[in-house]
Design a protein around this motif. Structure first.
Motif, PDB file in Angstrom:
ATOM      1  N   LEU A   1       0.821  -1.208   0.000  1.00 56.37           N
ATOM      2  CA  LEU A   1       0.000   0.000   0.000  1.00 56.37           C
ATOM      3  C   LEU A   1       0.857   1.261   0.000  1.00 56.37           C
ATOM      4  O   LEU A   1       0.465   2.286  -0.589  1.00 56.37           O
ATOM      5  CB  LEU A   1      -0.930  -0.004   1.219  1.00 56.37           C
TER       6      LEU A   1
ATOM      7  N   SER B   1       1.717   1.786  -3.462  1.00 56.54           N
ATOM      8  CA  SER B   1       0.536   2.284  -4.176  1.00 56.54           C
ATOM      9  C   SER B   1       0.275   3.754  -3.879  1.00 56.54           C
ATOM     10  O   SER B   1      -0.210   4.494  -4.736  1.00 56.54           O
ATOM     11  CB  SER B   1      -0.705   1.455  -3.791  1.00 56.54           C
TER      12      SER B   1
ATOM     13  N   ALA C   1       2.448   5.616  -6.067  1.00 61.86           N
ATOM     14  CA  ALA C   1       1.916   5.520  -7.422  1.00 61.86           C
ATOM     15  C   ALA C   1       0.694   6.407  -7.606  1.00 61.86           C
ATOM     16  O   ALA C   1       0.470   6.952  -8.692  1.00 61.86           O
ATOM     17  CB  ALA C   1       1.558   4.066  -7.739  1.00 61.86           C
TER      18      ALA C   1
ATOM     19  N   LEU D   1      -1.708   1.877  -9.802  1.00 61.24           N
ATOM     20  CA  LEU D   1      -1.760   1.526  -8.383  1.00 61.24           C
ATOM     21  C   LEU D   1      -1.288   0.091  -8.159  1.00 61.24           C
ATOM     22  O   LEU D   1      -0.571  -0.199  -7.189  1.00 61.24           O
ATOM     23  CB  LEU D   1      -3.178   1.702  -7.845  1.00 61.24           C
ATOM     24  N   ALA D   2      -1.683  -0.823  -9.050  1.00 62.65           N
ATOM     25  CA  ALA D   2      -1.232  -2.215  -8.930  1.00 62.65           C
ATOM     26  C   ALA D   2       0.280  -2.310  -9.123  1.00 62.65           C
ATOM     27  O   ALA D   2       0.969  -3.059  -8.410  1.00 62.65           O
ATOM     28  CB  ALA D   2      -1.946  -3.088  -9.960  1.00 62.65           C
TER      29      ALA D   2
ATOM     30  N   GLY E   1       2.441   0.057  -8.451  1.00 60.07           N
ATOM     31  CA  GLY E   1       3.044   0.599  -7.240  1.00 60.07           C
ATOM     32  C   GLY E   1       3.022  -0.408  -6.098  1.00 60.07           C
ATOM     33  O   GLY E   1       3.970  -0.486  -5.310  1.00 60.07           O
ATOM     34  N   PHE E   2       1.942  -1.189  -6.017  1.00 63.58           N
ATOM     35  CA  PHE E   2       1.835  -2.217  -4.975  1.00 63.58           C
ATOM     36  C   PHE E   2       2.962  -3.236  -5.119  1.00 63.58           C
ATOM     37  O   PHE E   2       3.615  -3.605  -4.134  1.00 63.58           O
ATOM     38  CB  PHE E   2       0.475  -2.906  -5.072  1.00 63.58           C
TER      39      PHE E   2
END
Length: 312
Positions: A71, A74, A77, A200-201, A203-204
């Motif tokens: 997270l 994310s 990101a 976001l994915a 960045g995760f």
């Protein structure tokens, strides 16, 4: 020590040394398949490493540390997505700023993180887990079936991403956005939603790559723990031609070169020169590939270009 056993141990270490790189490459593929040039991988990995270690040392929960590290990546990101997708800012500059931000944040947290120590029960959760019978296979057993949970998950993520891009409608949609977002938009695909979801994915996964270093590979806090791994991951995205399965090989190759640098320490070669081996090899490979780059292996056509719906 027999040759077979020695080779098995070397390959086992190579996989471990390349796992965080694999997470970074997979994150980079998610960014670039969506048409986004994100140079902030290093920053997101450092954020994941710092916050994962902080949560792990405070709560003692491997699950919370794992999730929070992703997270944190994310979150970095999300900052990038807001600036580049919503505000249509320059992607290269934003990525560089994100790396500076993540590096500075991790450095700021470093003093307090150094005072924390992960419990033995915590480190055991991410220690090697041998698969019965399979781990006894000569050479391949230790390499693939006597590893940390992080290693197993990285390979699973790579395979799932390959299937996603090649065999699913959603994967086809994001590939279309990477090639021509205007055409994808005209066909009814929500370009902004897809870009945000994949950024976001990505960045995760970058956050997980960083936390692998601080929670499993080391496992303790060291300032600048990623040591430029984010930049290598960005370069290897090109090396593996945006293919998640090839990313496994690219990460393994980097880990093997890292392992060789350890082997050469016995010859009294300066450690600084040995540390340069994987990075020099990456540069050489990219130069060679640039001279012989096939058209079908080129990146998404809209990579790095901001999309504004009213301009289509």
């Amino acid at each position: 020590m027999s040759l077979v056993l020695s080779l098995g141990l070397f390959l086992q270490v190579a996989v471990q040394a390349g796992t965080h790189i694999l997470y970074g490459i997979l994150g980079g593929i998610l960014f670039e398949r969506a048409g986004q040039t994100n140079l902030g991988t290093e920053g997101m990995m450092l954020m994941g490493a710092a916050f994962g270690y902080l949560v792990g040392s405070l709560t003692g929960s491997p699950f919370l540390a794992f999730v929070c590290s992703g997270l944190a990546g994310s979150l970095g990101a999300l900052i990038y997505a807001l600036i580049t997708v919503t505000l249509r800012g320059n992607q290269v500059v934003t990525g560089l700023v994100l790396t500076t931000f993540g590096t500075g944040l991790a450095s700021y947290m470093s003093k307090s993180l150094s005072a924390h120590i992960l419990s033995e029960s915590f480190t055991q959760a991410f220690a090697h887990k041998a698969v019965p019978l399979l781990s006894k296979i000569p050479v391949l057993g230790p390499m693939f079936f006597d590893q940390s949970l992080y290693v197993y998950l990285s390979v699973i993520f790579a395979v799932l991403l390959f299937v996603y891009y090649k065999y699913t409608r959603l994967g086809l949609n994001i590939r279309a956005i990477g090639e021509n977002p205007a055409a994808a938009d005209a066909s009814g695909i929500d370009v902004t939603f897809y870009k945000y979801a994949h950024i976001l994915a990505g960045g995760f996964l970058c956050g997980l790559g960083g936390s692998y270093l601080s929670l499993a590979y080391v496992p303790r806090w060291q300032e600048n723990i990623t040591a430029g791994s984010g930049w290598i991951s960005i370069a290897l995205v090109i090396f593996c031609t945006w293919n998640p399965l090839k990313a496994i090989f690219a990460a393994l190759a980097f880990g093997a070169l890292k392992g060789l640098s350890f082997k050469f320490q016995a010859f009294a070669i300066p450690s600084q020169l040995l540390d340069m081996i994987p990075y020099i090899a990456t540069i050489v490979v990219l130069v060679v590939m640039g001279l012989h780059f096939k058209k079908e292996n080129q990146g998404p056509a809209a990579l790095g270009k901001a999309y504004f719906r009213e301009e289509r």
